[in-house]
Design a protein around this motif. Structure first.
Motif, PDB file in Angstrom:
ATOM      1  N   UNK A 138       0.817  -1.226   0.000  1.00 43.59           N
ATOM      2  CA  UNK A 138       0.000   0.000   0.000  1.00 43.59           C
ATOM      3  C   UNK A 138       0.847   1.271   0.000  1.00 43.59           C
ATOM      4  N   UNK A 139       2.021   1.239   0.649  1.00 46.39           N
ATOM      5  CA  UNK A 139       2.924   2.390   0.615  1.00 46.39           C
ATOM      6  C   UNK A 139       3.408   2.640  -0.809  1.00 46.39           C
ATOM      7  N   UNK A 140       3.693   1.561  -1.547  1.00 44.00           N
ATOM      8  CA  UNK A 140       4.107   1.704  -2.942  1.00 44.00           C
ATOM      9  C   UNK A 140       3.012   2.306  -3.803  1.00 44.00           C
ATOM     10  N   UNK A 141       1.777   1.882  -3.577  1.00 40.69           N
ATOM     11  CA  UNK A 141       0.647   2.444  -4.322  1.00 40.69           C
ATOM     12  C   UNK A 141       0.486   3.926  -3.997  1.00 40.69           C
ATOM     13  N   UNK A 142       0.625   4.271  -2.707  1.00 43.07           N
ATOM     14  CA  UNK A 142       0.526   5.676  -2.301  1.00 43.07           C
ATOM     15  C   UNK A 142       1.653   6.507  -2.917  1.00 43.07           C
ATOM     16  N   UNK A 143       2.862   5.944  -2.988  1.00 42.01           N
ATOM     17  CA  UNK A 143       3.978   6.653  -3.614  1.00 42.01           C
ATOM     18  C   UNK A 143       3.730   6.874  -5.102  1.00 42.01           C
ATOM     19  N   UNK A 144       3.165   5.871  -5.768  1.00 45.21           N
ATOM     20  CA  UNK A 144       2.845   6.028  -7.187  1.00 45.21           C
ATOM     21  C   UNK A 144       1.849   7.166  -7.385  1.00 45.21           C
ATOM     22  N   UNK A 145       0.823   7.217  -6.523  1.00 42.83           N
ATOM     23  CA  UNK A 145      -0.166   8.286  -6.617  1.00 42.83           C
ATOM     24  C   UNK A 145       0.469   9.647  -6.321  1.00 42.83           C
ATOM     25  N   UNK A 146       1.328   9.691  -5.299  1.00 46.36           N
ATOM     26  CA  UNK A 146       1.980  10.950  -4.928  1.00 46.36           C
ATOM     27  C   UNK A 146       2.893  11.443  -6.040  1.00 46.36           C
ATOM     28  N   UNK A 147       3.677  10.551  -6.632  1.00 42.77           N
ATOM     29  CA  UNK A 147       4.574  10.950  -7.716  1.00 42.77           C
ATOM     30  C   UNK A 147       3.792  11.405  -8.934  1.00 42.77           C
ATOM     31  N   UNK A 148       2.738  10.670  -9.285  1.00 44.00           N
ATOM     32  CA  UNK A 148       1.935  11.032 -10.453  1.00 44.00           C
ATOM     33  C   UNK A 148       1.317  12.414 -10.268  1.00 44.00           C
ATOM     34  N   UNK A 149       0.800  12.673  -9.077  1.00 46.81           N
ATOM     35  CA  UNK A 149       0.198  13.980  -8.802  1.00 46.81           C
ATOM     36  C   UNK A 149       1.267  15.055  -8.689  1.00 46.81           C
ATOM     37  N   UNK A 150       2.338  14.758  -7.954  1.00 44.58           N
ATOM     38  CA  UNK A 150       3.361  15.769  -7.705  1.00 44.58           C
ATOM     39  C   UNK A 150       4.098  16.197  -8.957  1.00 44.58           C
ATOM     40  N   UNK A 151       4.418  15.257  -9.833  1.00 40.90           N
ATOM     41  CA  UNK A 151       5.129  15.610 -11.055  1.00 40.90           C
ATOM     42  C   UNK A 151       4.292  16.487 -11.979  1.00 40.90           C
ATOM     43  N   UNK A 152       2.988  16.369 -11.870  1.00 38.42           N
ATOM     44  CA  UNK A 152       2.112  17.127 -12.770  1.00 38.42           C
ATOM     45  C   UNK A 152       1.581  18.414 -12.169  1.00 38.42           C
ATOM     46  N   UNK A 153       1.395  18.446 -10.857  1.00 43.55           N
ATOM     47  CA  UNK A 153       0.644  19.552 -10.268  1.00 43.55           C
ATOM     48  C   UNK A 153       1.409  20.380  -9.248  1.00 43.55           C
ATOM     49  N   UNK A 154       2.681  20.104  -9.017  1.00 44.34           N
ATOM     50  CA  UNK A 154       3.420  20.869  -8.014  1.00 44.34           C
ATOM     51  C   UNK A 154       4.629  21.561  -8.642  1.00 44.34           C
ATOM     52  N   UNK A 155       5.142  22.543  -7.896  1.00 45.51           N
ATOM     53  CA  UNK A 155       6.298  23.285  -8.402  1.00 45.51           C
ATOM     54  C   UNK A 155       7.535  22.391  -8.521  1.00 45.51           C
ATOM     55  N   UNK A 156       7.761  21.551  -7.482  1.00 49.45           N
ATOM     56  CA  UNK A 156       8.933  20.679  -7.543  1.00 49.45           C
ATOM     57  C   UNK A 156       8.816  19.698  -8.693  1.00 49.45           C
ATOM     58  N   UNK A 157       7.590  19.261  -8.975  1.00 46.24           N
ATOM     59  CA  UNK A 157       7.398  18.361 -10.103  1.00 46.24           C
ATOM     60  C   UNK A 157       7.719  19.035 -11.422  1.00 46.24           C
ATOM     61  N   UNK A 158       7.317  20.301 -11.539  1.00 43.96           N
ATOM     62  CA  UNK A 158       7.627  21.069 -12.752  1.00 43.96           C
ATOM     63  C   UNK A 158       9.133  21.252 -12.910  1.00 43.96           C
ATOM     64  N   UNK A 159       9.820  21.524 -11.795  1.00 41.04           N
ATOM     65  CA  UNK A 159      11.268  21.724 -11.857  1.00 41.04           C
ATOM     66  C   UNK A 159      11.973  20.428 -12.265  1.00 41.04           C
ATOM     67  N   UNK A 160      11.545  19.304 -11.698  1.00 36.05           N
ATOM     68  CA  UNK A 160      12.142  18.013 -12.057  1.00 36.05           C
ATOM     69  C   UNK A 160      11.927  17.717 -13.537  1.00 36.05           C
ATOM     70  N   UNK A 161      10.707  17.913 -14.023  1.00 37.07           N
ATOM     71  CA  UNK A 161      10.426  17.651 -15.435  1.00 37.07           C
ATOM     72  C   UNK A 161      11.177  18.616 -16.343  1.00 37.07           C
ATOM     73  N   UNK A 162      11.336  19.860 -15.887  1.00 32.04           N
ATOM     74  CA  UNK A 162      12.072  20.837 -16.686  1.00 32.04           C
ATOM     75  C   UNK A 162      13.539  20.441 -16.800  1.00 32.04           C
ATOM     76  N   UNK A 163      14.121  19.973 -15.674  1.00 31.64           N
ATOM     77  CA  UNK A 163      15.515  19.524 -15.717  1.00 31.64           C
ATOM     78  C   UNK A 163      15.684  18.341 -16.653  1.00 31.64           C
ATOM     79  N   UNK A 164      14.652  17.512 -16.752  1.00 26.09           N
ATOM     80  CA  UNK A 164      14.723  16.353 -17.626  1.00 26.09           C
ATOM     81  C   UNK A 164      14.434  16.652 -19.078  1.00 26.09           C
ATOM     82  N   UNK A 165      13.654  17.684 -19.337  1.00 27.90           N
ATOM     83  CA  UNK A 165      13.263  17.993 -20.712  1.00 27.90           C
ATOM     84  C   UNK A 165      14.103  19.099 -21.339  1.00 27.90           C
TER      85      UNK A 165
END
Length: 306
Positions: free
Chosen positions: A149-176
């Motif tokens: 269940x922790x893994x499922x919660x992490x998947x949900x957190x990463x999916x949401x965070x990468x798309x909807x948070x500032x840190x997620x935008x920064x991580x994706x920007x560094x990658x793109x």
């Protein structure tokens, strides 16, 4: 095969998919986060093995499986931090450093873990989701690793965070686009080091699942290449955390077919079915070798789209 045997087989495969797939889930989520920042870590096999040894040793010495889990994640983060720091140096290859990290982690685990091969450590508890049933087969299949269940919660957190948070935008920007990240005042190296370290911590939880739940012991052949398979799994999942969950369960189900067949009395071809995860990995790599399919969703800074 009777209807009852078929039902037992399906339950065994479902339960096995969760048991076997839990380490795949954590390692693939860790690699997904790392690659989203524009860095690849082929050393996750070493991270997984070293974390499994450290988690087992921590649980054995402390008497608490959860302290072992924390130690496993911390050791995974330390090895990944080393990878991130080395890859930030000029003219250092991610691939070569990852291979060196794999050898380092495995070597340290084998050397330091020799005294841990015989002892038994306290195990991560199961969640008895099948307690409502009187059937032993249902109860066994639905006894879920408490880390899942922790893994499922992490998947949900990463999916949401990468798309909807500032840190997620920064991580994706560094990658793109590292140039765009620098233009906005962000340290690309710092972002990648942080993402790689966090990815190593997540992957380390997968190591704890190996040594403290299934198979629940420490030995030198514990990982069987799961860290390397996770890299192919992330490509298959198109760098999306939710798809990593589905891919991990798919690989877990493939790995559970052999034991499930044996549990209902079918032992012929047992070793052949144990090779299913590796056959599936090859099939996925062949199926995704077309550039038009492989590059969909890939961070541009990984180099696979150049």
């Amino acid at each position: 095969m009777s209807d009852g045997a078929i039902g037992d087989l399906l339950l065994a495969v479902i339960g096995g998919a969760v048991r076997v797939g839990t380490p795949f889930l954590f390692v693939s989520l860790g690699e997904c986060l790392t690659e989203k920042s524009g860095r690849i870590n082929l050393g996750l096999e070493g991270v997984l093995v070293f974390s499994a040894m450290a988690g087992f040793g921590g649980a054995y010495l402390s008497g608490s499986p959860w302290l072992g889990v924390l130690l496993a994640g911390s050791c995974g983060a330390l090895l990944a931090l080393l990878h991130g720091l080395l890859c930030s140096l000029p003219r250092v290859s991610d691939i070569a450093t990852g291979i060196a990290l794999m050898l380092l982690g495995s070597g340290l685990a084998f050397y330091l873990g020799k005294p841990l091969i015989q002892p038994q450590a306290p195990q991560i508890p199961s969640l008895p989701l099948g307690a409502w049933s009187d059937s032993p087969a249902v109860q066994s299949a639905l006894a879920i690793n408490a880390l899942f269940p922790l893994g499922v919660a992490l998947a949900a957190l990463l999916a949401w965070g990468l798309r909807h948070t500032r840190w997620g935008l920064v991580v994706r920007m560094a990658g793109d686009s590292s140039d765009a990240a620098r233009a906005l005042g962000y340290s690309v190296s710092g972002v990648r080091i942080a993402a790689t370290t966090a990815g190593g911590f997540i992957a380390g939880l997968g190591g704890a699942s190996l040594s403290l739940y299934y198979p629940g012991s420490w030995n030198e052949g514990l990982s069987s290449g799961q860290g390397l398979i996770a890299v192919a799994l992330v490509i298959f999942a198109r760098w999306h955390p939710w798809r990593c969950l589905g891919a991990a369960l798919l690989f877990g189900g493939a790995g559970a077919i052999g034991p499930a067949l044996q549990s209902v009395g079918i032992s012929g071809g047992y070793y052949l079915f144990n090779a299913m995860p590796y056959v599936l990995t090859l099939a996925i790599l062949v199926a995704t070798c077309s550039p038009s399919r492989t590059l969909k969703g890939a961070p541009a800074e990984l180099g696979v789209s150049r």
